[in-house]
Design a protein around this motif. Structure first.
Motif, short mmCIF file in Angstrom:
data_model
loop_
_atom_site.label_atom_id
_atom_site.label_comp_id
_atom_site.label_asym_id
_atom_site.label_seq_id
_atom_site.Cartn_x
_atom_site.Cartn_y
_atom_site.Cartn_z
N LEU A 241 -4.31 8.79 -3.60
CA LEU A 241 -4.80 7.92 -4.58
C LEU A 241 -6.19 7.72 -4.14
CD1 LEU A 241 -1.41 6.04 -4.52
CD2 LEU A 241 -2.09 8.11 -5.69
N ALA A 243 -8.63 4.43 -4.56
CA ALA A 243 -8.89 3.01 -3.62
C ALA A 243 -8.05 1.66 -4.62
CB ALA A 243 -9.80 2.33 -3.05
N ASP A 244 -7.92 2.22 -5.85
CA ASP A 244 -7.12 1.12 -6.44
C ASP A 244 -5.83 1.22 -6.86
OD1 ASP A 244 -7.63 2.77 -8.33
OD2 ASP A 244 -8.84 2.14 -9.60
N GLY A 245 -5.68 2.67 -6.48
CA GLY A 245 -4.08 3.21 -6.34
C GLY A 245 -3.50 3.86 -7.58
N ARG A 246 -5.38 4.63 -8.48
CA ARG A 246 -4.73 5.26 -9.46
C ARG A 246 -5.22 6.19 -8.97
NH1 ARG A 246 -9.34 6.63 -11.87
NH2 ARG A 246 -10.79 5.08 -9.90
N ARG A 247 -4.34 7.85 -9.63
CA ARG A 247 -3.95 9.19 -9.04
C ARG A 247 -5.52 10.21 -9.82
NH1 ARG A 247 0.73 13.48 -10.64
NH2 ARG A 247 -0.71 14.68 -10.24
N THR A 303 3.78 10.26 2.66
CA THR A 303 3.83 9.92 1.56
C THR A 303 2.65 9.64 1.32
OG1 THR A 303 3.62 7.86 2.42
CG2 THR A 303 5.27 8.19 2.14
N ASP A 304 1.80 8.92 -0.49
CA ASP A 304 0.70 9.08 -0.81
C ASP A 304 -0.09 8.71 -0.13
OD1 ASP A 304 2.39 10.16 -2.90
OD2 ASP A 304 2.59 8.80 -3.95
N THR A 306 -3.67 6.53 0.32
CA THR A 306 -4.89 6.25 -0.45
C THR A 306 -5.96 6.50 0.25
OG1 THR A 306 -3.48 4.76 -1.32
CG2 THR A 306 -5.22 3.41 -1.78
N GLU A 309 -11.00 2.37 1.00
CA GLU A 309 -12.20 2.25 -0.24
C GLU A 309 -13.35 1.94 0.69
OE1 GLU A 309 -11.28 -1.25 -2.77
OE2 GLU A 309 -13.50 -0.21 -2.99
#
Ligand code: GLU
Length: 312
Positions: A241, A243-247, A303-304, A306, A309
């Motif tokens: 993902l 840094a802002d959580g988007r895929r 798990t996903d 991230t 940043e």
């Protein structure tokens, strides 16, 4: 001999998620002394023009992840472009049809999504079986107005398997998956059928791919069994993902290889990716080959992931 594979759909330049998948597929095979096949999943030929596939091969070579077989270099199980393999898919489709497992489906996308049918975790609809019981006469009447897609009738069976990374996973096909499309209304054979036929005929023994495809695996295992083909082992890796959580997506130019190649060396990209997936303690530059000896699926998160940043 372990045979891994890359099976990208080059509808744009690779992004970091695609790249992580290639890195882990390569490492998982190499750590067992195996090799890797490149198959271009361009069933949707208009969305995946050849220049993207060519750029992908150049990117893989630049990163030190060139495949050992397939792609434009060809090999014994070619062609390696799905857009050139429809005659092969047709043979296996015919096997399903001869077993009486295939039927035409006239439902539109809108009808399917409007139905009160349960949705899968991935947002797809579990097909409610609307066209399953059509008589030949009813199907012929509908075919005059609309070209059908072709679905395969799944049995009320549970398919369970142990993923090499994520562990036990099971689905009850009739309830959790439903009858699925093996040939689209435009005549193109569907991913679910093509991927099974290709991995089997290309001698692939292990499939490494994103966790978004975990839920496709039970129906693929059922296809292997029904078609009498040997099934590979599966390893599903966590999604990456932003840094802002988007895929990450190919539409995000920011994380595309085109952009990254201008800012980092290949060793910097590989080293940072190895860091985010637990294969080295620091984001220090390295080559894929440097990671083989220390590679273990146990180090990779389940798990996903991230991206920190500022890392890329
Ligand atoms: N072509 C698919 C993709 O790029 C991957 C299919 C697979 O690994 O089974 O998402």
């Amino acid at each position: 001999m372990t045979v891994g594979r890359y099976a990208p759909s080059p509808s744009g330049r690779m992004h970091l998620g695609n790249l992580l998948c290639c890195l882990l597929a390569w490492l998982s095979a190499r750590a067992k002394g195996g090799r890797v096949v490149l198959r271009i999943e361009d069933l949707d030929a208009a969305r995946c023009p050849r220049p993207f596939a060519d750029a992908l091969e150049r990117d893989l070579a630049w990163l030190g992840l060139a495949a050992d077989e397939g792609g434009s270099a060809g090999g014994p199980a070619g062609p390696y472009y799905q857009s050139e393999r429809s005659a092969v898919y047709r043979q296996y489709y015919e096997v399903l049809a001869q077993k009486g497992l295939v039927y035409p489906c006239f439902c539109s996308r809108g009808q399917l999504h409007a139905a009160t049918a349960p949705h899968r975790a991935d947002g797809q609809v579990v097909y409610p079986g609307t066209c399953r019981g059509l008589t030949a006469a009813q199907a012929a009447a509908k075919a005059a107005a609309r070209a059908p897609a072709w679905r395969v009738r799944v049995p009320d069976e549970t398919v369970a398997f142990t993923d090499g990374h994520l562990g036990f996973y099971a689905e009850r096909l009739a309830k959790d998956c439903g009858d699925f499309v093996v040939r689209r209304a435009d005549g193109v054979f569907a991913y679910q059928l093509a991927v099974v036929v290709d991995d089997a005929l290309m001698g692939v023994t292990e499939v490494v791919r994103g966790a978004d495809l975990l839920s496709s695996t039970p129906r693929q295992l059922w296809l292997y069994k029904t078609l009498g083909l040997p099934a590979p082992r599966f390893y599903h890796l966590p999604l990456l993902l932003a840094a802002d959580g988007r895929r990450l997506s190919k539409r995000d130019g920011d994380q595309s290889l085109e952009n990254l190649r201008g800012r980092y060396t290949a060793r910097e990209i590989v080293g940072r990716l190895a860091f985010v997936c637990g294969l080295q303690p620091e984001p220090a530059p390295c080559a894929p080959a440097d990671l083989v000896a220390g590679f273990s699926w146990e180090k990779v998160p389940m798990t996903d992931i991230t991206l920190p940043e500022g890392l890329f």
